[in-house]
Design an enzyme around this catalytic site. Structure first.
Site, PDB file in Angstrom:
ATOM      1  N   ARG A  20      61.168 103.717  39.938  1.00 21.97           N
ATOM      2  CA  ARG A  20      61.146 105.182  39.965  1.00 21.97           C
ATOM      3  C   ARG A  20      59.724 105.705  40.191  1.00 21.97           C
ATOM      4  O   ARG A  20      59.541 106.886  40.415  1.00 21.97           O
ATOM      5  CB  ARG A  20      61.623 105.763  38.637  1.00 21.97           C
ATOM      6  CG  ARG A  20      63.086 105.581  38.326  1.00 21.97           C
ATOM      7  CD  ARG A  20      63.947 106.499  39.172  1.00 21.97           C
ATOM      8  NE  ARG A  20      64.854 107.364  38.466  1.00 21.97           N
ATOM      9  CZ  ARG A  20      66.095 107.047  38.109  1.00 21.97           C
ATOM     10  NH1 ARG A  20      66.574 105.851  38.318  1.00 21.97           N
ATOM     11  NH2 ARG A  20      66.861 107.940  37.527  1.00 21.97           N
ATOM     12  N   ARG A  34      79.991 115.719  40.586  1.00 20.09           N
ATOM     13  CA  ARG A  34      80.279 114.278  40.632  1.00 20.09           C
ATOM     14  C   ARG A  34      81.103 113.840  39.424  1.00 20.09           C
ATOM     15  O   ARG A  34      80.858 114.267  38.301  1.00 20.09           O
ATOM     16  CB  ARG A  34      78.933 113.534  40.647  1.00 20.09           C
ATOM     17  CG  ARG A  34      79.044 112.045  40.568  1.00 20.09           C
ATOM     18  CD  ARG A  34      77.758 111.382  40.939  1.00 20.09           C
ATOM     19  NE  ARG A  34      76.698 111.513  39.939  1.00 20.09           N
ATOM     20  CZ  ARG A  34      75.511 110.928  40.045  1.00 20.09           C
ATOM     21  NH1 ARG A  34      75.216 110.227  41.127  1.00 20.09           N
ATOM     22  NH2 ARG A  34      74.599 111.077  39.108  1.00 20.09           N
ATOM     23  N   ARG A  72      79.112 112.629  33.788  1.00 19.16           N
ATOM     24  CA  ARG A  72      77.922 112.200  33.052  1.00 19.16           C
ATOM     25  C   ARG A  72      77.243 113.373  32.362  1.00 19.16           C
ATOM     26  O   ARG A  72      77.120 114.446  32.925  1.00 19.16           O
ATOM     27  CB  ARG A  72      76.920 111.533  34.013  1.00 19.16           C
ATOM     28  CG  ARG A  72      77.128 110.054  34.152  1.00 19.16           C
ATOM     29  CD  ARG A  72      76.260 109.454  35.214  1.00 19.16           C
ATOM     30  NE  ARG A  72      74.845 109.780  35.085  1.00 19.16           N
ATOM     31  CZ  ARG A  72      73.908 109.285  35.874  1.00 19.16           C
ATOM     32  NH1 ARG A  72      74.216 108.448  36.835  1.00 19.16           N
ATOM     33  NH2 ARG A  72      72.646 109.629  35.705  1.00 19.16           N
ATOM     34  N   ARG A  80      65.736 116.373  36.753  1.00 14.28           N
ATOM     35  CA  ARG A  80      65.741 115.037  37.368  1.00 14.28           C
ATOM     36  C   ARG A  80      65.211 115.100  38.801  1.00 14.28           C
ATOM     37  O   ARG A  80      64.507 114.199  39.248  1.00 14.28           O
ATOM     38  CB  ARG A  80      67.166 114.450  37.349  1.00 14.28           C
ATOM     39  CG  ARG A  80      67.583 114.005  35.948  1.00 14.28           C
ATOM     40  CD  ARG A  80      69.083 113.807  35.826  1.00 14.28           C
ATOM     41  NE  ARG A  80      69.599 112.716  36.596  1.00 14.28           N
ATOM     42  CZ  ARG A  80      70.881 112.587  36.955  1.00 14.28           C
ATOM     43  NH1 ARG A  80      71.764 113.522  36.617  1.00 14.28           N
ATOM     44  NH2 ARG A  80      71.279 111.559  37.647  1.00 14.28           N
TER      45      ARG A  80
END
Ligand code: AMP
Length: 211
Positions: free
Chosen positions: A88, A125, A158, A169
């Site tokens: 990351r 999602r 999630r 994020r």
């Protein structure tokens, strides 16, 4: 031997979807640091309790901790992996090379995409954990609400796929991903993929690159 694959790209760019297909059709093993961390949280381990808050906020968990978890869960001696969600940042990219890959042939696939459209994609999602299927309420809804078409299992939304966390994020991603892409580019190991295409088109490109 196929190269180890490192998937780079913003949350929601399609890394998980493509990884599931690469596992089925090319025999890769999928390792996602996000999945490993969520597993620790679900089991309520000491590590899970330590990382839960950070994950819920959308910030990054400590580099060393994630690296240790990754090392404990992969064995490169006779397997080819897809690394999803790691590295990351530049430090993680260097650590992956030094402590895990150790010179094993690898390629980094950059899922290139305008990240502003991704917030809508992620908040819609829904995930089937066992089958690995990933749905989108707008573009790929399940046939029966809340259930996976393949396995019938309950779909998961999630906790960090809510709008506030997703925006954070994305900011975390924007600030750390550039140097990672530059690192693999400088090494001649970078493959750029237009991730705004349909999943089938992305997979076709990936298959061509790997064959
Ligand atoms: P993901 O499933 O890859 O979107 O990851 C979900 C969350 O897990 C991230 O927002 C981070 O909090 C944490 N995480 C996953 N992979 C890493 C990593 N390589 N380094 C630090 N934190 C991570």
């Amino acid at each position: 031997m196929k190269p180890q694959l490192i998937l780079l790209g913003a949350p929601g760019a399609g890394k998980g979807t493509q990884a599931a297909r690469l596992v089925k059709e090319f025999g890769y093993n999928h390792i996602s640091t996000g999945d490993l961390l969520r597993g620790e949280v679900a089991k309520g381990t000491e590590l899970g309790l330590r990382v839960k808050q950070v994950m819920d906020s959308g910030d990054l968990v400590d580099d060393q901790l994630v690296l240790d978890l990754l090392k404990a869960n992969c064995d490169l001696s006779n397997k080819v992996y897809i690394f999803d969600g790691f590295p990351r940042n530049l430090e993680q990219a260097k650590a992956l090379e030094e402590h895990v890959l150790k010179g094993t042939p690898s390629k980094a696939v950059n899922f290139d995409m305008n990240i502003d459209v991704l917030v809508e994609r992620i908040t819609n999602r829904r995930i089937a954990q066992k089958s690995g299927e990933i749905y989108n309420l707008l573009t790929r809804p399940p046939k029966v609400e809340g259930k996976c078409d393949v396995s019938g299992e309950d779909l998961i939304h999630r906790k960090d796929d809510n709008e506030d966390t997703v925006r954070n994020r994305m900011n975390v991603f924007k600030s750390a991903n550039g140097p990672v892409v530059d690192y693999y580019k400088a090494e001649g190991r970078l493959i750029n993929i237009d991730a705004a295409q349909e999943p089938d088109a992305v997979f076709k490109t990936l298959s061509e690159v790997l064959s």
